[in-house]
Motif scaffolding. Structure first.
Motif, PDB file in Angstrom:
ATOM      1  N   GLU A  16       0.650  -1.230  -0.041  1.00 15.22           N
ATOM      2  CA  GLU A  16       0.159  -0.022  -0.271  1.00 15.22           C
ATOM      3  C   GLU A  16       0.759   1.431   0.055  1.00 15.22           C
ATOM      4  OE1 GLU A  16       0.604  -1.540   4.238  1.00 15.22           O
ATOM      5  OE2 GLU A  16       0.175  -2.212   2.261  1.00 15.22           O
ATOM      6  N   ASN A  17       2.040   1.160   0.365  1.00 13.79           N
ATOM      7  CA  ASN A  17       2.882   2.399   0.401  1.00 13.79           C
ATOM      8  C   ASN A  17       4.048   2.419  -1.108  1.00 13.79           C
ATOM      9  OD1 ASN A  17       2.203   3.298   2.938  1.00 13.79           O
ATOM     10  ND2 ASN A  17       3.424   1.532   3.898  1.00 13.79           N
ATOM     11  N   GLY A  18       3.679   1.440  -1.794  1.00 15.13           N
ATOM     12  CA  GLY A  18       4.428   1.681  -3.073  1.00 15.13           C
ATOM     13  C   GLY A  18       5.250   0.523  -3.141  1.00 15.13           C
ATOM     14  N   PRO A  19       6.465   0.545  -4.263  1.00 18.86           N
ATOM     15  CA  PRO A  19       7.256  -0.501  -4.532  1.00 18.86           C
ATOM     16  C   PRO A  19       8.413  -0.600  -3.331  1.00 18.86           C
ATOM     17  CG  PRO A  19       7.786   1.521  -5.808  1.00 18.86           C
ATOM     18  CD  PRO A  19       6.586   1.573  -5.079  1.00 18.86           C
ATOM     19  N   TYR A  20       8.759  -1.850  -2.957  1.00 15.83           N
ATOM     20  CA  TYR A  20       9.683  -2.165  -1.912  1.00 15.83           C
ATOM     21  C   TYR A  20      10.854  -2.993  -2.338  1.00 15.83           C
ATOM     22  CZ  TYR A  20       6.997  -5.995  -0.674  1.00 15.83           C
ATOM     23  OH  TYR A  20       6.232  -7.390  -0.739  1.00 15.83           O
ATOM     24  N   LEU A  21      11.687  -3.245  -1.573  1.00 21.55           N
ATOM     25  CA  LEU A  21      12.877  -4.205  -2.031  1.00 21.55           C
ATOM     26  C   LEU A  21      13.409  -4.805  -0.672  1.00 21.55           C
ATOM     27  CD1 LEU A  21      14.721  -4.833  -4.252  1.00 21.55           C
ATOM     28  CD2 LEU A  21      16.445  -3.111  -3.558  1.00 21.55           C
ATOM     29  N   TYR A  22      13.731  -6.147  -0.577  1.00 18.04           N
ATOM     30  CA  TYR A  22      14.128  -6.618   0.691  1.00 18.04           C
ATOM     31  C   TYR A  22      15.151  -7.627   0.450  1.00 18.04           C
ATOM     32  CZ  TYR A  22      11.069 -10.626   0.615  1.00 18.04           C
ATOM     33  OH  TYR A  22      10.293 -11.677   0.288  1.00 18.04           O
TER      34      TYR A  22
END
Length: 285
Positions: free
Chosen positions: A255-261
């Motif tokens: 919901e907060n946009g793209p992410y990377l982990y």
């Protein structure tokens, strides 16, 4: 018959002297008070120590003596309300000796056994070459990796990814940048207890496909530093070139946009998403 020949004034004098002699021994034999118990000292700083003792019943005053050369001289006399005294203007790392006596209505006690108290020493000043002050987010980008044929480039990854974390005594921040030439650069800074800083710089090549980013770590630099007086001093620095080291990242969207982990490291361990702080977020393109 003999009693009648003694004048009345002489008889009165004899009686008075007898009464005085009967009272005097009782006064002279009254026991003197004992010295205060629990007399001890504690170093407060490089220039002061604190002396404490247990109060004596019906005390009138306390006198503290300080050793000077081979003798003890009076340092201070305090009223009965005191049970401690702070000695100031002393030399750092030096041992001083003290005694104490109490005065009551029965007289003044003998001095107590001597106690020795050593002031705190001065800590040595650090000598390492100072480095820049700590900052929660790196202000400069790591050196780009050497030129080589890039892997598959995903344009949606291009830009600067960051994350910050703060919890308990640990703070961390990181910056990750993917470039259109297939190279990446990453910096991670962690600060523990506000006095120990660890910095990791990586640069190398990446290949992105189907939401998975595989990175080859070509150069790696680790720096450790500690803080003193608000200035960071470098303790150690390790540099190396590791051609075969790889690690993998997963790309997703919430919901907060793209992410990377990070999915796994060279040893095959996996890092699940536990909370928002472990996710890199795209800051700019």
């Amino acid at each position: 018959m003999c009693k009648q020949n003694i004048p009345k004034r002489i008889m009165a004098l004899i009686i008075t002297l007898a009464l005085c002699l009967s009272v005097a021994p009782a006064t002279s034999l009254a026991a003197a008070p004992a010295a205060p118990k629990g007399f001890k000292g504690t170093a407060l700083s490089t220039s002061s120590v604190k002396l404490t003792w247990k109060k004596v019943s019906k005390a009138k005053s306390y006198t503290i003596y300080k050793k000077s050369g081979s003798k003890y001289v009076k340092l201070v006399t305090l009223s009965a309300k005191y049970a401690s005294y702070t000695v100031k203007k002393l030399k750092a790392g030096t041992k001083y000796y003290y005694k104490i006596a109490v005065k009551t209505s029965k007289g003044t006690s003998k001095t107590s056994a001597a106690i020795g108290v050593k002031t705190k020493g001065i800590a040595p000043k650090p000598t390492p070459t100072p480095t820049a002050k700590a900052t929660p987010i790196p202000t400069s980008k790591p050196t780009a990796a050497p030129t080589r044929a890039p892997g598959k480039v995903d344009n949606s990854l291009l830009g600067l990814w960051t994350f910050t974390y703060s919890g308990g005594t640990l703070g961390a921040s990181s910056m990750f940048e993917f470039k259109s030439d297939g190279t990446f650069s990453m910096t991670l800074v962690t600060i523990s207890y506000g006095t120990d800083r660890y910095t990791l710089d990586r640069s190398g090549y990446y290949s992105a496909e189907n939401g998975v980013v595989k990175c080859s770590d070509i150069t790696r630099t680790e720096t450790r530093a500690e803080s003193s007086g608000g200035i960071w001093f470098e303790k150690s620095k390790t540099q190396g070139k590791i051609d075969d080291f790889q690690f993998e990242y997963i790309v997703g969207t919430d919901e907060n946009g793209p992410y990377l982990y990070q999915n796994y490291d060279a040893d095959g361990t996996r890092d699940p998403i536990e909370n928002e702080t472990v996710k890199y977020r795209l800051l700019r393109t």
